[in-house]
Motif scaffolding. Structure first.
Motif, PDB file in Angstrom:
ATOM      1  N   ASP A  74      50.804  16.815  94.942  1.00 10.46           N
ATOM      2  CA  ASP A  74      51.461  18.126  94.881  1.00 10.46           C
ATOM      3  C   ASP A  74      52.112  18.448  96.233  1.00 10.46           C
ATOM      4  O   ASP A  74      51.696  17.931  97.274  1.00 10.46           O
ATOM      5  N   ASP A  75      53.095  19.328  96.195  1.00 10.40           N
ATOM      6  CA  ASP A  75      53.773  19.822  97.401  1.00 10.40           C
ATOM      7  C   ASP A  75      54.235  18.665  98.288  1.00 10.40           C
ATOM      8  O   ASP A  75      54.121  18.717  99.516  1.00 10.40           O
ATOM      9  N   GLU A 134      59.628  20.853  91.775  1.00  9.86           N
ATOM     10  CA  GLU A 134      58.977  22.169  91.649  1.00  9.86           C
ATOM     11  C   GLU A 134      59.941  23.278  92.046  1.00  9.86           C
ATOM     12  O   GLU A 134      60.765  23.087  92.945  1.00  9.86           O
TER      13      GLU A 134
HETATM   14 MG    MG Z   1      53.120  22.686  94.429  1.00  5.70          MG
END
Ligand code: MG
Ligand code: C2E
Ligand code: MG
Length: 572
Positions: free
Chosen positions: A469-470, A526
């Motif tokens: 993630d990220d 995202e």
């Molecule tokens: Mg994220």
């Protein structure tokens, strides 16, 4: 005969002799001579008395002499018994009073000497044991640094001295190792202990003689600095501490760098600060430093106190929220860019606060992380999201390939039994392992790559998928990326938002998409908010996206509508 001789020549001799003889008292004694004759002897009684007197005198003198000798012997004997005995009594009395310094005198009498030595040995042993107990009571057994009790005592004295001198003040530094829990959870408590011991040694060289470094508990250390004349001195110690930690710790085959956060509080001379006030202020400043992103120091000011108070209230409220089931899971669709159809959802926690309404995770996840509440919270989100997805599947609202993404925090991941926890949730809810994607932020992976890879491998072996993630915010090196056992890369929304505006961001997104394809990873963009972003991403070859352009995170009640209609979420 003598008297007879004396008076026989005188005319009145006979008369005088009788007078003289009157004066004497005689003791007559008769003795037989054997030839029929007897001898009468008259012995004057005076002579006999004299002889008896001499005899009595001699007897008395010799008795007195004997008594004198006896007295002398008794005195000598008494001295050699009573003195050592009273010395032994004095030592034991002192021991009872808690004074172990006195020693019993040696004695010439063997038994007494042995008794004295035994008492001395006892006193010495007691002295050592009491000293060791005293040390234990005031020192931390692991690092041998002063403990909380000794620190508090020294702080009290330092504040009193500071008050008397008037111009000097006392500095208190509250030091907390950042993410130490991760070291403990991933490498085990033995390694954690080794790190604490080494950290204690490094900290001890940061202060002047006379200052105190104490272990307050866990990974918290407190520095007490005395006789300060300006705040800069305390700040310089904080900088030295940070510097000391720059060298990695070698723990078995692992080399780890650990940073720390520091809260600094200073006494105000002549203000009569209490030790607990200063400790609280330093603690409040420490939280401020942690809040500011860790690996930094913060100097206490009054405004911090109210912020700390608010945080404490929030923590208590959050505990209540978990217990009273005020938490909700919202679902944000993930979209296949080619068709606009949903491939699954990301589960995002929300707090339905009775007074404040819907609270977003950024407000409470950091507190939950700090306090460890994230573990029950995160596990509940995983359980609820899996249960809900299985329910939609059973109601034929979704096809069996739909995936649910759940965010996993560092603390959850480093729990020893995290894989078992996941396994349990899957078996409780009946969800296919392949339908569950666990999102782990890149920075958490980078904190300890080898341990992260081990747990990721374990999870993948169970059939669960992993998303980084990220991505782009955690400084992954390409070497690691190549080896990471992951299925998805989620490009951080800061890069998506910057596309078209920041040249660098567009290039980063493009390069990341190419790279992840080359490594066999699926990419999700995202935070897609505009049609332009969607078009660009498609051109770059990105297959999946998530963002407000398609849908905001929604409560579970609104999802069936989207699913029933089978509507594409955004058409090109
Ligand atoms: Mg994220
Ligand atoms: P995340 O995992 O990166 O989740 C994506 C965040 O981006 C979500 O914020 C989502 O609402 C937001 N987002 C999605 N599309 C857009 C968009 O187009 N524009 C903008 N501005 N934002 C968008 P949210 O729900 O506030 O969550 C924030 C973070 O909180 C999450 O980031 C995640 O790290 C964390 N979080 C949320 N739920 C949980 C949870 O259950 N457990 C854990 N450990 N962390 C969670
Ligand atoms: Mg996420």
């Amino acid at each position: 005969m003598r008297l007879l001789g004396e008076y026989k020549s005188e005319p009145e001799g006979a008369e005088k002799l009788y007078q003289k003889l009157d004066y004497f008292e005689f003791y007559p004694t008769v003795k037989s001579l054997g030839n029929g004759g007897e001898l009468l002897a008259l012995v004057p009684q005076r002579d006999l008395k004299q002889a008896a007197w001499w005899r009595d005198l001699t007897l008395l003198a010799s008795s007195l002499l004997l008594l004198g000798v006896l007295l002398a012997v008794v005195t000598v004997l008494t001295r050699s018994i009573t003195r050592p005995l009273s010395s032994i009594v004095a030592v034991t009395t002192d021991i009872v009073r808690g004074d172990y310094a006195r020693r019993a005198e040696p004695s010439k009498i063997r038994e007494l000497n042995e008794l004295g030595s035994a008492v001395n040995h006892l006193a010495r042993q007691l002295k050592e044991q009491i000293a060791s107990l005293h040390h234990q009571a005031f020192h931390d057994p692991l690092t041998d640094l002063p403990n909380r009790a000794l620190l508090t005592e020294r702080l009290k004295q330092a504040l009193a001295r500071g008050d008397r001198r008037g111009s000097e003040f006392v500095g208190l530094l509250f030091v907390d190792l950042d993410n130490f829990k991760i070291v403990n959870d991933s490498l085990g408590h033995d390694m954690g202990d080794r790190m604490l011991v080494e950290a204690a040694e490094r900290f001890s060289v940061c202060v002047r003689p006379g200052d105190t470094v104490a272990r307050f508990g866990g990974d918290e250390f407190v520095f007490l600095l005395e006789n300060l004349v300006e705040a800069g001195q305390a700040v310089r110690v904080a900088e030295r501490i940070t510097q000391e930690l720059q060298e990695p710790f070698t723990l078995g085959e692992h080399r780890m760098v650990v940073t720390c956060s520091i809260g600094i509080a200073l006494s105000i001379p002549a203000q009569k600060d209490l030790p607990e006030d200063l400790l609280r202020n330093a603690d409040v400043a420490l939280y401020e430093a942690k809040d500011g992103g860790k690996n930094q120091y913060a100097l206490y000011n009054a405004g911090m106190y109210s912020r700390a108070w608010e945080r404490l209230l929030l923590e208590n409220e959050l505990r209540k929220a978990i217990a009273e089931e005020q938490l909700r899971v919202y679902y944000q669709p993930k979209v296949r860019l080619a068709t606009g159809e949903s491939t699954g959802f990301e589960a995002l926690v929300r707090w339905e606060h009775p007074e404040r309404g819907l609270v977003l995770p950024d407000e409470f996840i950091p507190i939950a992380e700090e306090t460890g509440l994230i573990v029950p919270l995160g596990n509940w989100v995983m359980q609820e999201a899996c249960r809900q997805t299985a329910e939609w599947r059973d109601e034929h609202l979704i096809d069996s390939a739909i995936e649910i993404s759940v965010n996993v925090s560092a603390r959850q991941l480093w729990q020893k039994n995290f894989a078992n926890e996941v396994c349990q949730v899957l078996s409780d809810t009946g969800l296919e392992p392949a339908c569950l994607i666990l999102e782990i932020t890149e920075s958490v992976v980078m904190d300890d790559v080898s341990s992260a890879m081990a747990i990721m491998q374990e999870l993948r072996a169970m059939g669960v998928q992993i998303a980084i993630d990220d991505f782009g915010t955690g400084y992954s090196s390409l070497t690691y990326l190549k080896r990471l056992p992951a299925d998805y890369l989620k490009i951080d929304r800061s890069f998506i938002g910057g596309m078209g505006e920041e040249f660098g961001d567009t290039s980063i997104v493009e390069a990341t998409i190419r790279l992840s394809h080359a490594l066999g990873l699926k990419t999700i963009a995202e935070g897609v908010e505009t049609r332009e972003q969607l078009v660009r991403l498609r051109k770059m070859g990105c297959k999946m996206a998530q963002g407000f352009y398609f849908s905001k995170p929604l409560p579970n009640t609104e999802i069936p509508q989207i699913l029933k209609n089978h509507l594409p979420l955004a058409r090109s």
